[in-house]
Every structure is written in structure tokens, then in C-alpha cells.
Write a protein that holds these residues in place. Structure first.
Motif, PDB file in Angstrom:
ATOM      1  N   ASP A 144       5.167 -19.549  11.819  1.00 21.28           N
ATOM      2  CA  ASP A 144       4.587 -19.523  13.154  1.00 21.28           C
ATOM      3  C   ASP A 144       3.629 -18.355  13.365  1.00 21.28           C
ATOM      4  N   LEU A 145       3.520 -17.477  12.365  1.00 17.55           N
ATOM      5  CA  LEU A 145       2.593 -16.348  12.470  1.00 17.55           C
ATOM      6  C   LEU A 145       1.156 -16.831  12.329  1.00 17.55           C
ATOM      7  N   PRO A 146       0.250 -16.181  13.027  1.00 15.04           N
ATOM      8  CA  PRO A 146      -1.162 -16.541  12.857  1.00 15.04           C
ATOM      9  C   PRO A 146      -1.646 -16.135  11.465  1.00 15.04           C
ATOM     10  N   HIS A 147      -2.673 -16.801  11.013  1.00 13.17           N
ATOM     11  CA  HIS A 147      -3.273 -16.471   9.714  1.00 13.17           C
ATOM     12  C   HIS A 147      -4.462 -15.548   9.961  1.00 13.17           C
ATOM     13  N   ASP A 148      -4.116 -14.338  10.363  1.00 13.67           N
ATOM     14  CA  ASP A 148      -5.109 -13.314  10.654  1.00 13.67           C
ATOM     15  C   ASP A 148      -4.549 -11.970  10.213  1.00 13.67           C
ATOM     16  N   ALA A 149      -5.221 -10.887  10.576  1.00 18.53           N
ATOM     17  CA  ALA A 149      -4.780  -9.550  10.164  1.00 18.53           C
ATOM     18  C   ALA A 149      -3.390  -9.223  10.706  1.00 18.53           C
ATOM     19  N   TYR A 150      -3.110  -9.642  11.937  1.00 15.74           N
ATOM     20  CA  TYR A 150      -1.789  -9.389  12.519  1.00 15.74           C
ATOM     21  C   TYR A 150      -0.710 -10.110  11.721  1.00 15.74           C
ATOM     22  N   GLY A 151      -0.906 -11.381  11.443  1.00 12.83           N
ATOM     23  CA  GLY A 151       0.063 -12.145  10.655  1.00 12.83           C
ATOM     24  C   GLY A 151       0.256 -11.543   9.277  1.00 12.83           C
ATOM     25  N   ALA A 152      -0.841 -11.128   8.654  1.00 17.48           N
ATOM     26  CA  ALA A 152      -0.762 -10.506   7.321  1.00 17.48           C
ATOM     27  C   ALA A 152       0.025  -9.198   7.386  1.00 17.48           C
ATOM     28  N   SER A 153      -0.181  -8.421   8.439  1.00 21.55           N
ATOM     29  CA  SER A 153       0.536  -7.145   8.544  1.00 21.55           C
ATOM     30  C   SER A 153       2.037  -7.381   8.712  1.00 21.55           C
ATOM     31  N   LEU A 154       2.411  -8.414   9.458  1.00 25.69           N
ATOM     32  CA  LEU A 154       3.837  -8.716   9.606  1.00 25.69           C
ATOM     33  C   LEU A 154       4.433  -9.224   8.301  1.00 25.69           C
ATOM     34  N   ARG A 155       3.694 -10.052   7.573  1.00 25.46           N
ATOM     35  CA  ARG A 155       4.201 -10.547   6.286  1.00 25.46           C
ATOM     36  C   ARG A 155       4.392  -9.375   5.312  1.00 25.46           C
ATOM     37  N   THR A 156       3.465  -8.432   5.323  1.00 25.45           N
ATOM     38  CA  THR A 156       3.591  -7.244   4.478  1.00 25.45           C
ATOM     39  C   THR A 156       4.809  -6.423   4.898  1.00 25.45           C
ATOM     40  N   ALA A 157       4.997  -6.248   6.196  1.00 25.97           N
ATOM     41  CA  ALA A 157       6.148  -5.482   6.695  1.00 25.97           C
ATOM     42  C   ALA A 157       7.460  -6.168   6.316  1.00 25.97           C
ATOM     43  N   LEU A 158       7.493  -7.493   6.356  1.00 26.52           N
ATOM     44  CA  LEU A 158       8.701  -8.217   5.925  1.00 26.52           C
ATOM     45  C   LEU A 158       9.023  -7.880   4.479  1.00 26.52           C
ATOM     46  N   ASP A 159       8.013  -7.867   3.626  1.00 29.27           N
ATOM     47  CA  ASP A 159       8.228  -7.520   2.220  1.00 29.27           C
ATOM     48  C   ASP A 159       8.701  -6.075   2.072  1.00 29.27           C
ATOM     49  N   GLU A 160       8.110  -5.165   2.856  1.00 31.54           N
ATOM     50  CA  GLU A 160       8.509  -3.757   2.788  1.00 31.54           C
ATOM     51  C   GLU A 160       9.965  -3.566   3.205  1.00 31.54           C
ATOM     52  N   VAL A 161      10.355  -4.210   4.285  1.00 30.09           N
ATOM     53  CA  VAL A 161      11.735  -4.069   4.763  1.00 30.09           C
ATOM     54  C   VAL A 161      12.698  -4.701   3.764  1.00 30.09           C
ATOM     55  N   ALA A 162      12.340  -5.858   3.227  1.00 30.55           N
ATOM     56  CA  ALA A 162      13.201  -6.516   2.232  1.00 30.55           C
ATOM     57  C   ALA A 162      13.391  -5.622   1.012  1.00 30.55           C
ATOM     58  N   GLU A 163      12.323  -4.997   0.561  1.00 26.26           N
ATOM     59  CA  GLU A 163      12.418  -4.091  -0.593  1.00 26.26           C
ATOM     60  C   GLU A 163      13.303  -2.893  -0.255  1.00 26.26           C
ATOM     61  N   ALA A 164      13.136  -2.335   0.942  1.00 25.01           N
ATOM     62  CA  ALA A 164      13.953  -1.188   1.348  1.00 25.01           C
ATOM     63  C   ALA A 164      15.427  -1.585   1.459  1.00 25.01           C
ATOM     64  N   VAL A 165      15.701  -2.787   1.955  1.00 23.35           N
ATOM     65  CA  VAL A 165      17.088  -3.262   2.033  1.00 23.35           C
ATOM     66  C   VAL A 165      17.664  -3.382   0.631  1.00 23.35           C
ATOM     67  N   SER A 166      16.900  -3.932  -0.293  1.00 22.57           N
ATOM     68  CA  SER A 166      17.409  -4.098  -1.663  1.00 22.57           C
ATOM     69  C   SER A 166      17.699  -2.753  -2.322  1.00 22.57           C
ATOM     70  N   ARG A 167      16.964  -1.712  -1.944  1.00 25.67           N
ATOM     71  CA  ARG A 167      17.181  -0.365  -2.483  1.00 25.67           C
ATOM     72  C   ARG A 167      18.224   0.412  -1.681  1.00 25.67           C
ATOM     73  N   ARG A 168      18.688  -0.176  -0.585  1.00 19.65           N
ATOM     74  CA  ARG A 168      19.617   0.502   0.330  1.00 19.65           C
ATOM     75  C   ARG A 168      18.999   1.787   0.872  1.00 19.65           C
ATOM     76  N   ASP A 169      17.725   1.697   1.183  1.00 22.30           N
ATOM     77  CA  ASP A 169      16.931   2.821   1.671  1.00 22.30           C
ATOM     78  C   ASP A 169      16.956   2.813   3.199  1.00 22.30           C
ATOM     79  N   THR A 170      17.344   3.921   3.796  1.00 21.28           N
ATOM     80  CA  THR A 170      17.408   4.012   5.254  1.00 21.28           C
ATOM     81  C   THR A 170      16.288   4.868   5.850  1.00 21.28           C
ATOM     82  N   THR A 171      15.362   5.303   5.029  1.00 20.07           N
ATOM     83  CA  THR A 171      14.279   6.145   5.553  1.00 20.07           C
ATOM     84  C   THR A 171      13.282   5.297   6.345  1.00 20.07           C
ATOM     85  N   ARG A 172      12.624   5.946   7.274  1.00 21.70           N
ATOM     86  CA  ARG A 172      11.623   5.274   8.101  1.00 21.70           C
ATOM     87  C   ARG A 172      10.450   4.856   7.224  1.00 21.70           C
TER      88      ARG A 172
END
Length: 173
Positions: A136-164
Motif C-alpha cells: 500500500d506504500l506509494p512508489h515514490d521517495a517516501y515509499g522507498a524510504s519506508l522500505r529501506t527503514a523496514l530492512d534496517e529495523v529487520a537487520e537490527a532485530v536479527s542482530r538484537r541491536d537496541t541502538t537508535r
């Protein structure tokens, strides 16, 4: 949910305008002042006020807190309010918005809050929900930034990283 209130806005909404002004102030570095303005506005809207106002305000107010527990409280309020927002209400505010498009960002923020608090199972659940809504995200810069953030958070979860995350919205900790 980072749309500009003036892009294809359908009606003047003084509350949304006040929220937008405070959010802009917060993004320019005046987080404490913006937070106070939003808290004052929240008291005016009330917990039973317009769900679009509550969702938008809570979503942006969460970003103004460095403490993930405080951000979590506001992100939960935003998600709760989103459940009461109708498509007609969103369209009355902005013809280009759809309530379905709010959910990836709302769940992403909750995932990041839970991750920062070390609650990795809850974070993973919200990542799953965010990814389910990602089409449901738009295919624009905003949508791309959210997709990137999803990947970043997923990677941090997999590393058990709690840093901002450096790319997280809001004041740096």
C-alpha cells in the motif's frame, strides 16, 4: 504519513495545519517546543476526538521523543486511532491519501520502538504487519524510504541491536 498537508488538500483543517506547523518546528531542531505544542493540541482534541487528528498527532509526537518507551506510548495511540479513521475522512482531508497507506509506517515505528526496548518478538510481529501493508506504500521517495527503514529495523532485530538508527526520525539521542 509524511504527506504535505497542502498537496491536493481538499479542505482547510485548522487542527491538521497546527499539527503540521509543530511537526515542521520539530524537524528544524526545536523538538521540546514542538512536543509541547502537540501535547497542548492533544489535550484539546481529547482521546475521543477526530481519529485522523489523533492518529496524525500521535504518530508525529512519538518521533519527538528520544526515549523509546515514551515513543511507544504515542505510537500505540497512533495505531489505535488509525483503526477508527475512515477512508472518507482521509479523502476529505487529502484526495491522494488512503488509510491503508498509514499502516506500514505505523507498524514500522512500533517495531522500532519494541526493538529499542529489547522486545524483539514484538518488534518482529510489527515488522511482519508492516511488510503485509507495504504494497500500500506509494512508489515514490517516501515509499522507498519506508522500505529501506523496514530492512534496517529487520537487520537490527536479527542482530538484537537496541541502538537508535541513524536514519530514524526525531531528535538524536
Amino acid at each position: 504519513m509524511n504527506e504535505s498537508p497542502t498537496d491536493t488538500a481538499t479542505a482547510t483543517d485548522p487542527t491538521m495545519d497546527a499539527i503540521a506547523r509543530a511537526v515542521t518546528e520539530g524537524r528544524t531542531g526545536a523538538a521540546a517546543s514542538a512536543r509541547q505544542k502537540l501535547l497542548t493540541l492533544w489535550a484539546t482534541i481529547g482521546v475521543t476526538g477526530d481519529p485522523l487528528h489523533r492518529c496524525t498527532l500521535a504518530h508525529h509526537l512519538a518521533d519527538l521523543y528520544e526515549d523509546p518507551a515514551q515513543a511507544l506510548a504515542w505510537d500505540v495511540r497512533a495505531l489505535d486511532a488509525a483503526g477508527a479513521v475512515t477512508e472518507q475522512r482521509v479523502q476529505r482531508h487529502h484526495t491522494g491519501l488512503h488509510i491503508a497507506g498509514f499502516y506500514p509506517s505505523l507498524h514500522l515505528n512500533l517495531a522500532d520502538d519494541y526493538r529499542r526496548l529489547g522486545s524483539f518478538h514484538a518488534a518482529a510481529e510489527h515488522l511482519t504487519a508492516a511488510r503485509e501493508h507495504a504494497p500500500d506504500l506509494p512508489h515514490d521517495a517516501y515509499g522507498a524510504s519506508l522500505r529501506t527503514a523496514l530492512d534496517e529495523v529487520a537487520e537490527a532485530v536479527s542482530r538484537r541491536d537496541t541502538t537508535r538508527r541513524a536514519s530514524a526520525p526525531g531528535p538524536a539521542g
